[in-house]
Design an enzyme around this catalytic site. Structure first.
Site, PDB file in Angstrom:
ATOM      1  CB  CYS A 251      87.524 -92.786  26.498  1.00  0.00           C
ATOM      2  SG  CYS A 251      88.244 -93.069  28.141  1.00  0.00           S
TER       3      CYS A 251
HETATM    4  C1  UGA Z   1      87.394 -88.519  27.068  1.00  0.00           C
HETATM    5  C2  UGA Z   1      86.175 -87.506  27.316  1.00  0.00           C
HETATM    6  O1  UGA Z   1      86.544 -86.200  26.925  1.00  0.00           O
HETATM    7  C3  UGA Z   1      85.728 -87.594  28.712  1.00  0.00           C
HETATM    8  O2  UGA Z   1      84.760 -86.548  28.985  1.00  0.00           O
HETATM    9  C4  UGA Z   1      85.297 -88.921  29.105  1.00  0.00           C
HETATM   10  O3  UGA Z   1      85.198 -89.156  30.552  1.00  0.00           O
HETATM   11  C5  UGA Z   1      86.527 -89.866  28.806  1.00  0.00           C
HETATM   12  O4  UGA Z   1      87.049 -89.718  27.385  1.00  0.00           O
HETATM   13  C6  UGA Z   1      86.121 -91.322  29.238  1.00  0.00           C
HETATM   14  O5  UGA Z   1      85.363 -91.805  28.494  1.00  0.00           O
HETATM   15  O6  UGA Z   1      86.497 -91.847  30.140  1.00  0.00           O
HETATM   16  P1  UGA Z   1      89.882 -88.279  27.533  1.00  0.00           P
HETATM   17  O7  UGA Z   1      89.929 -89.624  26.546  1.00  0.00           O
HETATM   18  O8  UGA Z   1      90.842 -88.524  28.730  1.00  0.00           O
HETATM   19  O9  UGA Z   1      88.359 -87.927  27.652  1.00  0.00           O
HETATM   20  O10 UGA Z   1      90.733 -87.322  26.713  1.00  0.00           O
HETATM   21  P2  UGA Z   1      90.156 -85.949  25.879  1.00  0.00           P
HETATM   22  O11 UGA Z   1      90.727 -84.742  26.334  1.00  0.00           O
HETATM   23  O12 UGA Z   1      88.551 -86.082  25.530  1.00  0.00           O
HETATM   24  O13 UGA Z   1      91.116 -86.214  24.472  1.00  0.00           O
HETATM   25  C7  UGA Z   1      90.848 -87.145  23.798  1.00  0.00           C
HETATM   26  C8  UGA Z   1      91.549 -87.224  22.633  1.00  0.00           C
HETATM   27  O14 UGA Z   1      91.117 -86.353  21.459  1.00  0.00           O
HETATM   28  C9  UGA Z   1      93.350 -86.866  22.660  1.00  0.00           C
HETATM   29  O15 UGA Z   1      93.879 -87.706  21.671  1.00  0.00           O
HETATM   30  C10 UGA Z   1      93.220 -85.608  22.334  1.00  0.00           C
HETATM   31  O16 UGA Z   1      94.340 -84.938  21.735  1.00  0.00           O
HETATM   32  C11 UGA Z   1      92.298 -85.400  20.989  1.00  0.00           C
HETATM   33  N1  UGA Z   1      91.674 -83.875  21.141  1.00  0.00           N
HETATM   34  C12 UGA Z   1      90.856 -83.547  21.853  1.00  0.00           C
HETATM   35  C13 UGA Z   1      91.993 -83.586  19.714  1.00  0.00           C
HETATM   36  O17 UGA Z   1      92.528 -84.081  18.744  1.00  0.00           O
HETATM   37  N2  UGA Z   1      91.342 -82.358  19.255  1.00  0.00           N
HETATM   38  C14 UGA Z   1      90.461 -81.631  20.528  1.00  0.00           C
HETATM   39  O18 UGA Z   1      89.788 -80.466  19.988  1.00  0.00           O
HETATM   40  C15 UGA Z   1      90.285 -82.424  21.596  1.00  0.00           C
END
Ligand code: UGA
Length: 411
Positions: A251
């Site tokens: 995403c």
């Molecule tokens: C993301 C959004 O959080 C959702 O709200 C959205 O619905 C989704 O995309 C989508 O568009 O379908 P997702 O990709 O499942 O969700 O995962 P996240 O939890 O957002 O994490 C994304 C990435 O960011 C991961 O690689 C995670 O490790 C990284 N991350 C997350 C960080 O490096 N730091 C943080 O503080 C949080």
């Protein structure tokens, strides 16, 4: 998969139209074709009762509401590929041709502003032979995180419903009856943009933390201490400020690229968004630099990579930050020993030739160095397992380890 199962949980009769027969069989047997916490239990309650899967479009005409949930993957130039949206819209139009009822077609897929109005609407209307008052159009973005998708569906912060006309939105809104959340009613294009803006803002928070983290590292400051203090400001919030290897997944990278493309298309230079991507792309190389500082030339070295999924609680390795790190390790002649609690198999499709192990201990045995790339809770208490290595050269790219001698990427 998650939305349909949760809609069944809310009491609706749901039919999934899926083009792959093996997935249809699996869903109807109550076995989700993807891993998501809590999904298996919920699906087994509803499969064969309120929830059915089929490859046949013809039943669409019996539904009040039709949700388009197909993928919008990035094209080579970063823009969103809308071919699946167009083909689903065509199939829906054809299926509605003989229906005398009013139907609402809702887009759940993440699509650039204007797609529902300019692609979905005309395609459905053309192939159904109907005029615009006979079919309603809604854009209803989803905000589910992989791994926590069931929980997020059942406890949303908000439900966004963009509609072409009020009546379509009014008919669509009750599908979420039973959930406690503010409902935001907007135009179709605003709803489409809310989704991109939300993901881009969250990605910006992460790149911001990573950039500050890189500065903090040079100054001997722990960026997590800093962000803990920063996030307590209610205007900022403590979420998505975790510095580390950067963001991956299906995403954030795709949606920020699509937004950049969109901005350029309308004559804007999105300098902030371009930097968000650049910071994210540089971050994995910092891990390699740190590693070389610790163990010298990587040629011939055995490097254990713990964590292959793009984040914890998923088997999904799409755009995982481990991918560029492994590419660089291979390019520099290192031997990669990989382990992930759930994503070994996904990563083996990308890198079939590296060695995969069934536990962290097995991957660590005789390794010259270890990189922790995913925030899996099971890595938290690793300590004596690192004694299996030739030397304890440990780099933590997610601030997940609790042992004292791991070096952090931004702390
Ligand atoms: C993301 C959004 O959080 C959702 O709200 C959205 O619905 C989704 O995309 C989508 O568009 O379908 P997702 O990709 O499942 O969700 O995962 P996240 O939890 O957002 O994490 C994304 C990435 O960011 C991961 O690689 C995670 O490790 C990284 N991350 C997350 C960080 O490096 N730091 C943080 O503080 C949080």
């Amino acid at each position: 998969m998650v939305s349909s199962t949760c809609l069944a949980e809310l009491g609706h009769d749901v039919e999934i139209i899926e083009i792959f027969e093996d997935k249809v069989r699996s869903i109807n047997l109550g076995i989700p074709p993807i891993y998501e916490q809590g999904l298996q239990e919920m699906l087994s309650r509803h499969a064969g009762n309120r929830l059915k899967a089929t490859t046949d479009y013809s039943d669409i005409a019996n539904s009040n509401v039709i949700l388009i949930c197909v993928g919008t993957p990035p094209k080579n130039d970063g823009s969103a590929d809308l071919s699946m949206i167009a083909s689903a819209s065509k199939a829906i139009g054809e299926a509605l041709k003989d229906s005398k009822d009013y139907h609402v077609v809702a887009v759940k897929s993440t699509v650039p502003p204007g797609t529902t109005r300019n692609v979905v609407m005309p395609t459905v209307l053309e192939h159904s032979g109907k005029c615009s008052g006979e079919v309603g159009f809604v854009m209803n973005p989803e905000f589910l995180r992989e791994g926590l998708a069931v929980q997020d569906f059942m406890n949303p912060d908000r439900i966004v419903i963009g509609s072409y006309d009020e009546a379509a939105g009014d008919l669509f809104a009750p599908i979420y009856q039973g959930l406690k959340a503010p409902m935001v009613r907007t135009s179709l294009t605003a709803a489409e943009m809310i989704k991109y803006a939300s993901n881009a803002f969250l990605a910006t928070k992460i790149s911001f933390s990573n950039e500050l983290g890189n500065v903090c590292k040079r100054l001997g400051i722990d960026v997590y201490e800093v962000m803990n203090g920063v996030g307590m400001d209610h205007r900022i919030s403590p979420h998505f400020l975790n510095a580390g290897a950067g963001f991956g997944g299906s995403c954030f990278p795709k949606d920020v690229s699509a937004l950049i493309h969109l901005a350029k298309d309308v004559g804007e230079d999105p300098i902030l968004l371009k930097s968000v991507v650049e910071v994210n792309e540089r971050q994995p190389m910092r891990i390699i630099e740190l590693l070389e500082k610790r163990v010298g030339n990587l040629a011939g070295k055995k490097v254990a990579v713990l964590g292959l999924a793009f984040k914890n609680d998923t088997d999904d390795a799409r755009e995982s930050r481990s991918i560029p790190v492994i590419a660089e390790l291979i390019a520099r002649g290192a031997k990669v020993k990989a382990y992930d609690p759930k994503a070994n198999s996904s990563m083996s499709k990308i890198y079939p030739a590296i060695d995969y192990f069934q536990s962290a201990s097995d991957a660590l045995k005789d390794a010259d160095a270890c990189l922790v790339m995913t925030e899996w809770p099971e890595f938290r208490n690793l300590d004596k397992e690192f004694d299996l290595m030739r030397s304890r050269a440990i780099i933590d790219a997610r601030k997940v380890l609790s042992c004292k001698d791991a070096e952090g990427i931004c702390w």
